[in-house]
Design an enzyme around this catalytic site. Structure first.
Site, PDB file in Angstrom:
ATOM      1  N   ASP A   1     -13.280   1.853  10.167  1.00  0.00           N
ATOM      2  CA  ASP A   1     -13.833   0.581  10.623  1.00  0.00           C
ATOM      3  C   ASP A   1     -12.990  -0.538  10.032  1.00  0.00           C
ATOM      4  OD1 ASP A   1     -15.457  -1.328  11.728  1.00  0.00           O
ATOM      5  OD2 ASP A   1     -17.069  -1.115  10.259  1.00  0.00           O
TER       6      ASP A   1
ATOM      7  N   GLY B   1       2.646   4.676   0.907  1.00  0.00           N
ATOM      8  CA  GLY B   1       3.023   5.202   2.218  1.00  0.00           C
ATOM      9  C   GLY B   1       4.233   4.477   2.775  1.00  0.00           C
TER      10      GLY B   1
ATOM     11  N   LYS C   1      -4.334  -5.656   6.046  1.00  0.00           N
ATOM     12  CA  LYS C   1      -3.331  -5.393   7.079  1.00  0.00           C
ATOM     13  C   LYS C   1      -3.076  -6.685   7.857  1.00  0.00           C
ATOM     14  CE  LYS C   1      -3.752  -1.379   9.199  1.00  0.00           C
ATOM     15  NZ  LYS C   1      -4.321  -0.194   9.909  1.00  0.00           N
TER      16      LYS C   1
ATOM     17  N   GLY D   1       5.115   0.041   7.555  1.00  0.00           N
ATOM     18  CA  GLY D   1       4.874   0.040   8.984  1.00  0.00           C
ATOM     19  C   GLY D   1       5.772  -0.938   9.723  1.00  0.00           C
ATOM     20  N   LEU D   2       5.962  -0.696  11.002  1.00  0.00           N
ATOM     21  CA  LEU D   2       6.774  -1.558  11.844  1.00  0.00           C
ATOM     22  C   LEU D   2       5.956  -2.691  12.453  1.00  0.00           C
ATOM     23  CD1 LEU D   2       8.804   1.194  13.752  1.00  0.00           C
ATOM     24  CD2 LEU D   2       9.548  -0.152  11.774  1.00  0.00           C
TER      25      LEU D   2
ATOM     26  N   ALA E   1       0.835  -1.199   0.000  1.00  0.00           N
ATOM     27  CA  ALA E   1       0.000   0.000   0.000  1.00  0.00           C
ATOM     28  C   ALA E   1       0.865   1.243   0.000  1.00  0.00           C
ATOM     29  CB  ALA E   1      -0.908  -0.001   1.224  1.00  0.00           C
TER      30      ALA E   1
END
Length: 587
Positions: free
Chosen positions: A388, A334, A353, A337-338, A332
């Protein structure tokens, strides 16, 4: 739980194979009927809570209704296991059960709800990975309403309304279940009529509306009541939503919404679920889509409180898209993420995710804590600022669209959640959300006016979250997204907590040059300490936008403002006792 909810269908004694299929299909249908009746009873309490300003009870009811489905499914699974005994996982028997169930529910309103409940039971019973057509229904009747929604029609031209818009509006207000509680009725009629009149005189529509059509049941959410319908004019349909609040002295008109953007946001994926007593939900969705045609069906089911049906519709919509899509899954947009691996299809509006096996420094949270925080958001007031995130288990996706190593990296870095099985990637646990443009990327790409508006709405988002007793924890711009209408939404929950659980401190002043030059904090740091004065340098806001932010939202960079919010944190927060409070982050 309410005493009424304890009433469940009786469990049948062990049956012969000839009658087991019929009895089991009846048993599952009865369990769903009892669930649906309990859902309706809780929903109808919202009207009383609004009139009595019983906000804490309303929060309790919202949580109870959310948790009701899984409790009823678990109860049904246990009953089915007792009924079938050693035959409980016999696939040939379940084919007969499924056929009998399908016949049983064929003419029932919202029959898709029964099918989804059936699927939930069999998935728990069999531990199904992906979908098993032998024991699951693999399509929905989306777009084919099975009944009618009760509507009241008020004629603006002629009829009992006296041929005027104010006359029709007065009729509307008088017919509301709380109509007698509306203070200053003449002022309320004038406010609504004037807003509608200005909208039609603005050039967006010619002439005046011919009639007002309203869904009869009132939509309740939190401390607000909403009357939802549409204005019918010359070859045009305009949405109409009237929002009401109860001040204690009387009920007041709070807003009149007439644009599709406003109404779409009200029914959006960042909002908590409505409590509205609809006899046939699918019929209401058909009507709502007449003025929100781009709103996905799954989102409408979800925001109307039918979250499990929303998940079902989302899943089958995804499968239909994968069937015709030719593009590949990619990471995605961006920063990576960690805590989560996040991937998407460029041609679709969802992100997936998956929790990593190991979190990169400086993250110190655990997998269980991350799941807990997502559960907290599922049950909490999302205030229009929290996406959500729908939880999916044992999801089967084809490996073919995972070109470029995305599938391999997903499987390698989240071994606890993913595995490769033949031509498929099995994801044991993930969250699926609507895709947003990360705020940090949006600010780089947008025109100056749009970037400034987004930066200001970032501050508004922090205020709205604080008012609902939510602190994002990690305020970096990459953790917020921008909707197609420019609204800023938070979507990264691994450090989220309650405002009331934080200790907001003023930054101590150094008492010596040695303290001032110290590379490490020279003062005591508690595990829940937060220092708002330190935020701005770390947020990486472009200088021009930082100045705009400070001018409008400078108070957010002070501990005093946050302490005041913590002191005002709604007492209703205490009702979320089904989950432990997410831990507050260290400074």
């Amino acid at each position: 739980m309410n005493a009424d909810l304890a009433v469940v269908p009786h469990d049948c004694p062990p049956q012969t194979e000839g009658t087991a299929a019929r009895d089991c299909s009846v048993l599952i249908a009865d369990h769903f009927r009892h669930y649906n009746e309990a859902f309706g009873r809780i929903t109808r309490l919202a009207a009383r809570n609004f009139i009595n300003e019983a906000w804490v009870q309303g929060q309790r009811d919202a949580v109870e209704r959310i948790e009701l489905y899984e409790k009823c499914v678990s109860r049904c699974v246990a009953a089915v296991a007792r009924l079938l005994g050693a035959q409980a996982q016999q696939l040939t028997l379940w084919s007969d059960i499924k056929c009998g169930f399908e016949t049983l529910i064929a003419r029932r309103p919202d029959s898709d709800f029964y099918s989804t409940f059936f699927n939930s039971v069999t998935r728990d019973l069999f531990g199904t990975v992906g979908v098993n057509p032998q024991v699951e229904f693999c399509e929905t009747s989306v777009g084919r309403a099975s009944g009618a929604v009760p509507i009241r029609v008020y004629r603006v031209g002629g009829g009992p309304s006296g041929g005027s818009l104010p006359g029709a509006v007065r009729e509307v207000l008088s017919d509301l279940p709380f109509g007698a509680c509306i203070g200053e009725l003449d002022a309320a009629v004038h406010r609504i009529s004037a807003d509608i009149g200005r909208y039609f005189e603005s050039g967006r529509h010619s002439g005046a509306p011919e009639s007002i059509e309203l869904i009869e049941p009132v939509f309740y959410r939190g401390t607000r009541a909403f009357v939802v319908g549409r204005l019918i004019g010359d070859a045009a349909i305009t949405p109409l939503v009237m929002a009401f609040s109860n001040s204690g002295l009387n009920v007041q008109v709070e807003a009149v919404m007439l644009s599709r953007a406003e109404v779409g946001s009200l029914f959006g994926y960042a909002r908590s679920y409505f409590h509205v007593d609809l006899p046939v939900v699918s019929a209401a969705i058909t009507l709502l889509r007449s003025f929100m045609p781009r709103k996905p069906v799954d989102e409408l089911y979800t925001v109307l409180g039918r979250a499990k049906q929303g998940k079902t519709e989302r899943y089958f919509a995804l499968q239909r898209h994968l069937h015709k899509s030719i593009d590949s899954f990619v990471h995605a947009p961006g920063e990576r993420g960690l805590v989560m691996i996040v991937f998407t299809l460029p041609s679709h509006d969802l992100v997936f995710k998956v929790i990593r096996d190991k979190f990169g420094a400086p993250k110190s949270t655990t997998r269980a804590e991350v799941i807990e925080r997502y559960q907290f958001v599922f049950r909490h007031d999302r205030a229009g600022r929290l996406v959500d995130a729908q939880e999916f288990k044992r999801l089967r996706l084809p490996r073919a669209p995972f070109h470029g190593g995305v599938g391999r990296r997903v499987a390698e870095r989240s071994d606890a959640s993913c595995r490769v099985e033949g031509d498929d990637l099995i994801i044991e646990h993930c969250y699926i959300e609507r895709r947003l443009r990360p705020l940090n990327l949006f600010l780089r790409e947008a025109e100056p006016a749009a970037a400034e508006a987004a930066m200001l709405d970032y501050g508004n988002a922090l205020r709205d979250l604080a008012a609902s007793n939510v602190f994002p924890g990690d305020l970096l711009l990459k953790n917020f997204g921008v909707t197609s209408h420019g609204r800023v939404i938070f979507y990264d929950y691994d450090e989220l907590c309650r405002v009331s659980d934080c200790v907001f401190r003023d930054l101590p002043q150094p008492r010596s040059e040695e303290e001032e030059l110290s590379a490490e904090p020279w003062f005591h740091l508690g595990p829940r300490d937060v220092f708002p004065e330190q935020w701005l340098p770390f947020l990486s806001i472009p200088p021009a936008l930082a100045a705009v932010f400070k001018q409008r939202h400078g108070c957010l960079l002070t501990a005093a403002w946050w302490r005041a919010q913590a002191a005002l944190a709604p007492a209703a927060a205490a009702v979320y006792t089904s989950l432990a409070s997410p831990s507050a982050p260290a400074a």
